[in-house]
Design a protein around this motif. Structure first.
Motif, PDB file in Angstrom:
ATOM      1  N   HIS A 111      21.858  60.905  38.044  1.00 14.60           N
ATOM      2  CA  HIS A 111      21.140  61.896  37.241  1.00 14.60           C
ATOM      3  C   HIS A 111      21.950  62.273  36.004  1.00 14.60           C
ATOM      4  N   GLU A 166      19.301  59.475  26.681  1.00 13.63           N
ATOM      5  CA  GLU A 166      18.185  60.246  26.146  1.00 13.63           C
ATOM      6  C   GLU A 166      16.864  59.490  26.250  1.00 13.63           C
ATOM      7  N   MET A 180      11.029  59.657  31.351  1.00 16.97           N
ATOM      8  CA  MET A 180      10.835  60.309  32.643  1.00 16.97           C
ATOM      9  C   MET A 180       9.983  61.562  32.488  1.00 16.97           C
ATOM     10  N   LYS A 181      10.257  62.356  31.464  1.00 18.82           N
ATOM     11  CA  LYS A 181       9.480  63.567  31.226  1.00 18.82           C
ATOM     12  C   LYS A 181       8.023  63.224  30.966  1.00 18.82           C
ATOM     13  N   VAL A 210      15.890  57.501  28.502  1.00 21.68           N
ATOM     14  CA  VAL A 210      15.418  57.581  29.877  1.00 21.68           C
ATOM     15  C   VAL A 210      14.874  58.975  30.170  1.00 21.68           C
ATOM     16  N   ARG A 211      15.552  59.994  29.693  1.00 22.30           N
ATOM     17  CA  ARG A 211      15.082  61.365  29.913  1.00 22.30           C
ATOM     18  C   ARG A 211      13.702  61.573  29.299  1.00 22.30           C
ATOM     19  N   VAL A 212      13.502  61.027  28.111  1.00 22.14           N
ATOM     20  CA  VAL A 212      12.215  61.187  27.419  1.00 22.14           C
ATOM     21  C   VAL A 212      11.095  60.507  28.192  1.00 22.14           C
ATOM     22  N   ARG A 234      25.674  54.286  27.250  1.00 18.66           N
ATOM     23  CA  ARG A 234      25.070  55.117  28.285  1.00 18.66           C
ATOM     24  C   ARG A 234      23.951  54.359  28.996  1.00 18.66           C
ATOM     25  N   GLU A 248      10.902  57.977  40.141  1.00 22.89           N
ATOM     26  CA  GLU A 248      12.291  57.542  40.025  1.00 22.89           C
ATOM     27  C   GLU A 248      12.361  56.339  39.106  1.00 22.89           C
ATOM     28  N   LYS A 299      21.860  59.653  32.818  1.00 24.52           N
ATOM     29  CA  LYS A 299      20.627  59.246  32.143  1.00 24.52           C
ATOM     30  C   LYS A 299      20.759  59.376  30.625  1.00 24.52           C
ATOM     31  N   GLU A 349      24.144  55.546  22.698  1.00 26.69           N
ATOM     32  CA  GLU A 349      23.059  55.268  23.627  1.00 26.69           C
ATOM     33  C   GLU A 349      23.237  53.916  24.299  1.00 26.69           C
TER      34      GLU A 349
END
Length: 422
Positions: A160, A165, A171-172, A167-169, A350, A96, A163, A347
């Motif tokens: 969720h 981009e 996290m992945k 953060v998504r990157v 966001r 998380e 998020k 960004e």
């Protein structure tokens, strides 16, 4: 009765060239660490934010007509800049986005975390050459994201859906990281030793002895075995240890990296454990009057972490090393810093909304329903027709950005000759 985990000294064989380099002795570290800290803070305005926590609260107190709302007394981060938020794994491997540094944690006014985050984001926006109108929208998004955490009608899906981009990157990437990734990032190699150099310095005999002694204690050895499902009789061996030169705000305090082996599996690369030992010092963040907190600074840090970032707090332990309070934490591959340096306009807003929501969730879980409703009502006061953010928040950010810019330039003037160091 089951045997307790034990730790024994087992230094791995190391390359003589790596161990024979001239490194500062323990009694000669401080001047070098101070110079390196000043140089790092001079690299950018955003780096200066990360290293100037104490001055932040001095600046905040000095704001003309300064008046902040008094939120419910909860554990706050106290140093809530963007670099102190990122992916964190719990004991079961679930990841998380949470707060990840608690040196300054206290039971305090939650408004302080929001303002500190706002200053960090505004500074990042200026460093990205974004126009002032974007910073206005960022502060509106910051207020909106934070308030959603206390709005019972908002729902859990927000954290969720919002998020950005970046953060998504991250996290992945965090979800797919392994021990080898952690080792290559933190100690340059997956081999079972810590290479000495600019980041790691040798220990003196007293430090090595005290670290070995500390890792023999039941609670600390159990910290290393718990995440692996190892039994209470698992053998914990100290493979290597070094002084860790790390971070702007912590440079100058005790900081060690310790490499442990669980049940002798280092030969095949399994069950290695990298532990961060960090001195806990007095917090600069002001606490609320009349509240009770642990007097021991290490216990305070761990208690704050357990309230604000449960995934990380369960992996931390307070202790004493050379009669100074320290916090031990096992580093996991999924623990990453969320780097927000260069931002686009979309960004930026966001990121502000999402990070504020993360901070708000950490605050909200400590409040009951009545406290959340009262704090939300307070946050929604004092809105103007031209700015959808509380007046106290906007005024604080504007004045802090100005004061911070002047402080940063003065810092650069004093320490410009060391900018290329460290």
């Amino acid at each position: 009765m089951p045997k307790k985990p034990v730790a024994t000294s087992k230094l791995a064989k190391k390359s003589p060239s790596k161990r024979s380099r001239k490194m500062p002795r323990a009694d000669g570290r401080q001047p070098l660490l101070t110079a390196r800290r000043n140089a790092r803070m001079a690299r950018s305005a955003h780096a200066y934010v990360r290293g100037s926590t104490s001055r932040f609260y001095e600046w905040l107190d000095g704001i003309e007509g300064h008046a902040l709302p008094e939120g419910p007394a909860v554990w706050i981060c106290g140093d809530c800049h963007t670099g102190n938020i990122g992916p964190v794994a719990d004991a079961y491997g679930r990841v998380e986005i949470q707060m990840r540094d608690f040196d300054q944690t206290v039971i305090g006014n939650p408004a302080h975390d929001l303002i500190r985050l706002g200053l960090s984001l505004a500074t990042a926006a200026r460093g990205s050459d974004l126009p002032g109108v974007t910073i206005v929208h960022m502060m509106e998004a910051l207020a909106d994201g934070y308030e959603r955490a206390f709005d019972e009608t908002a729902g859990e899906a927000d954290i969720h859906a919002e998020k950005p981009e970046a953060v998504r990157v991250v996290m992945k990437e965090a979800i797919h990281r392994t021990w080898r990734h952690l080792a290559e990032e933190r100690i340059d190699d997956a081999e079972p030793y810590i290479p000495l150099g600019s980041r790691f310095w040798p220990l003196d005999k007293t430090e090595r002895r005290e670290i070995d002694k500390l890792c023999r204690t039941r609670s600390i050895a159990a910290l290393a075995t718990a995440l692996r499902g190892a039994g209470a009789d698992a053998q914990v061996q100290v493979l290597d240890a070094a002084y860790w030169v790390k971070g702007c705000s912590s440079l100058g305090r005790l900081r060690y990296a310790v490499l442990l082996d669980i049940d002798g599996a280092a030969a095949d690369g399994d069950d290695l454990c990298l532990v961060d030992i960090k001195e806990a010092a007095q917090a600069a963040a002001p606490r609320c009057s009349g509240v009770r907190m642990p007097r021991d600074h290490a216990e305070r840090v761990v208690e704050g972490a357990r309230h604000l970032s449960p995934s990380l707090g369960e992996r931390m332990r307070p202790a004493r090393l050379t009669d100074r309070p320290v916090v031990l934490r096992e580093l996991l591959p999924q623990d990453m810093k969320l780097t927000i340096e260069q931002l686009t306009r979309d960004e930026a807003t966001r990121a502000a909304r999402f990070l504020a929501l993360v901070v708000g969730k950490a605050h909200a879980r400590q409040m009951d329903l009545a406290e959340r409703k009262a704090w939300l009502a307070e946050l929604r006061k004092n809105r103007s027709k031209t700015l959808d953010a509380p007046g106290w928040l906007w005024k604080s950010i504007v004045q802090l950005v100005s004061t911070h810019a002047a402080g940063y330039l003065e810092h650069c003037r004093k320490y410009a000759t060391g900018v290329g160091e460290g």
